[in-house]
Design a protein around this motif. Structure first.
Motif, PDB file in Angstrom:
ATOM      1  N   GLY A 145       0.820  -1.212   0.000  1.00 17.58           N
ATOM      2  CA  GLY A 145       0.000   0.000   0.000  1.00 17.58           C
ATOM      3  C   GLY A 145       0.852   1.259   0.000  1.00 17.58           C
ATOM      4  N   GLY A 146       1.872   1.280   0.843  1.00 14.83           N
ATOM      5  CA  GLY A 146       2.776   2.431   0.873  1.00 14.83           C
ATOM      6  C   GLY A 146       3.515   2.608  -0.441  1.00 14.83           C
ATOM      7  N   LEU A 147       3.924   1.495  -1.022  1.00 14.82           N
ATOM      8  CA  LEU A 147       4.631   1.559  -2.311  1.00 14.82           C
ATOM      9  C   LEU A 147       3.708   2.037  -3.427  1.00 14.82           C
ATOM     10  CD1 LEU A 147       6.688  -1.713  -1.928  1.00 14.82           C
ATOM     11  CD2 LEU A 147       7.633   0.614  -2.101  1.00 14.82           C
ATOM     12  N   LEU A 148       2.464   1.602  -3.402  1.00 10.37           N
ATOM     13  CA  LEU A 148       1.517   2.079  -4.417  1.00 10.37           C
ATOM     14  C   LEU A 148       1.282   3.583  -4.278  1.00 10.37           C
ATOM     15  CD1 LEU A 148      -1.034  -0.859  -4.585  1.00 10.37           C
ATOM     16  CD2 LEU A 148       0.695  -0.233  -6.276  1.00 10.37           C
ATOM     17  N   LEU A 149       1.192   4.064  -3.049  1.00  5.84           N
ATOM     18  CA  LEU A 149       1.084   5.516  -2.845  1.00  5.84           C
ATOM     19  C   LEU A 149       2.326   6.228  -3.369  1.00  5.84           C
ATOM     20  CD1 LEU A 149      -0.513   5.786   0.709  1.00  5.84           C
ATOM     21  CD2 LEU A 149      -1.523   6.504  -1.466  1.00  5.84           C
ATOM     22  N   ALA A 150       3.490   5.673  -3.077  1.00 10.32           N
ATOM     23  CA  ALA A 150       4.734   6.276  -3.571  1.00 10.32           C
ATOM     24  C   ALA A 150       4.807   6.240  -5.092  1.00 10.32           C
ATOM     25  CB  ALA A 150       5.946   5.556  -2.972  1.00 10.32           C
ATOM     26  N   SER A 151       4.200   5.223  -5.703  1.00 15.91           N
ATOM     27  CA  SER A 151       4.268   5.110  -7.164  1.00 15.91           C
ATOM     28  C   SER A 151       3.409   6.144  -7.879  1.00 15.91           C
ATOM     29  CB  SER A 151       3.866   3.695  -7.617  1.00 15.91           C
ATOM     30  OG  SER A 151       2.473   3.513  -7.535  1.00 15.91           O
ATOM     31  N   VAL A 152       2.468   6.755  -7.171  1.00 17.21           N
ATOM     32  CA  VAL A 152       1.637   7.797  -7.798  1.00 17.21           C
ATOM     33  C   VAL A 152       1.973   9.189  -7.273  1.00 17.21           C
ATOM     34  CG1 VAL A 152      -0.260   6.230  -8.330  1.00 17.21           C
ATOM     35  CG2 VAL A 152      -0.281   7.478  -6.170  1.00 17.21           C
ATOM     36  N   ASP A 153       2.976   9.293  -6.422  1.00 15.35           N
ATOM     37  CA  ASP A 153       3.380  10.578  -5.856  1.00 15.35           C
ATOM     38  C   ASP A 153       4.143  11.393  -6.892  1.00 15.35           C
ATOM     39  OD1 ASP A 153       4.144  12.697  -4.253  1.00 15.35           O
ATOM     40  OD2 ASP A 153       5.800  11.601  -3.324  1.00 15.35           O
ATOM     41  N   THR A 154       3.540  12.474  -7.332  1.00 15.70           N
ATOM     42  CA  THR A 154       4.172  13.319  -8.353  1.00 15.70           C
ATOM     43  C   THR A 154       4.929  14.497  -7.738  1.00 15.70           C
ATOM     44  OG1 THR A 154       2.177  14.650  -8.611  1.00 15.70           O
ATOM     45  CG2 THR A 154       2.431  12.730 -10.076  1.00 15.70           C
ATOM     46  N   GLU A 155       5.056  14.494  -6.426  1.00 20.16           N
ATOM     47  CA  GLU A 155       5.762  15.570  -5.708  1.00 20.16           C
ATOM     48  C   GLU A 155       5.168  16.935  -6.030  1.00 20.16           C
ATOM     49  OE1 GLU A 155      10.052  15.359  -5.628  1.00 20.16           O
ATOM     50  OE2 GLU A 155       9.974  13.277  -6.275  1.00 20.16           O
ATOM     51  N   GLY A 156       3.864  16.985  -6.232  1.00 14.66           N
ATOM     52  CA  GLY A 156       3.197  18.247  -6.523  1.00 14.66           C
ATOM     53  C   GLY A 156       3.291  18.673  -7.973  1.00 14.66           C
TER      54      GLY A 156
END
Length: 172
Positions: free
Chosen positions: A125-136
């Protein structure tokens, strides 16, 4: 990069880097679990991807190298979205191979394996969130929608101009 990302990415990646090294050096404890997954999914893989190795020890080592490399990439912020997605993908066979609590009879062992499987689900779950994190920054889908909108405007404008030019060019 925000302070949270600077701290969180290496924290999330640390288990993959450390275990990647350990499992590459000593794959033997994981081979029996990998063997059960190969027995279950090997024929399907051989049918659809005949060049993919199905020898359990090789697969454990390949998974270890993948986790180490993607873990380092995530920790250092190099292609973090891709690295996170790759790491999430490595958790599926790892969990099936090593934490199949549903196949364990002993209640204590079952509980221990369930905890590990849920830990892997949490990591995924954390990795999936990180995979869509565009840093704004805008993501690929937003950029594609913007480009499509601009292309539509240019096309409409060009069509209007072409119709006007064709109308003006007609003899009276």
């Amino acid at each position: 990069m925000s302070l949270v990302r600077l701290i969180a990415r290496p924290m999330l990646a640390s288990i993959f880097v450390v275990q990647g090294v350990k499992n590459f050096r000593d794959p033997d404890p994981l081979v029996p679990g990998a063997k059960s997954v190969v027995e279950r999914f090997g024929p399907m893989v051989e049918r659809h991807a005949p060049d993919v190795p199905t020898e359990p020890r090789q697969l454990v080592r390949a998974n270890a190298v993948t986790q180490f490399g993607a873990g380092l990439a995530l920790a250092t912020g190099k292609c973090p979205r891709l690295a996170a997605l790759v790491l999430a993908g490595t958790l599926v066979p790892s969990t099936l191979a090593n934490h199949a609590f549903w196949e364990t009879e002993d209640p204590e062992q079952r509980n221990e394996q369930r905890v590990h499987a849920l830990k892997n689900a949490g990591l995924a779950g954390g990795l999936l969130l990180a995979s869509v994190d565009t840093e704004g920054k805008p993501g690929i889908s937003w950029r594609a929608r913007q480009a499509a909108g601009k292309a539509r405007k240019v096309t409409k404008s060009g069509t209007r101009k072409a119709r006007k030019a064709a109308k003006d060019a007609r003899p009276s």
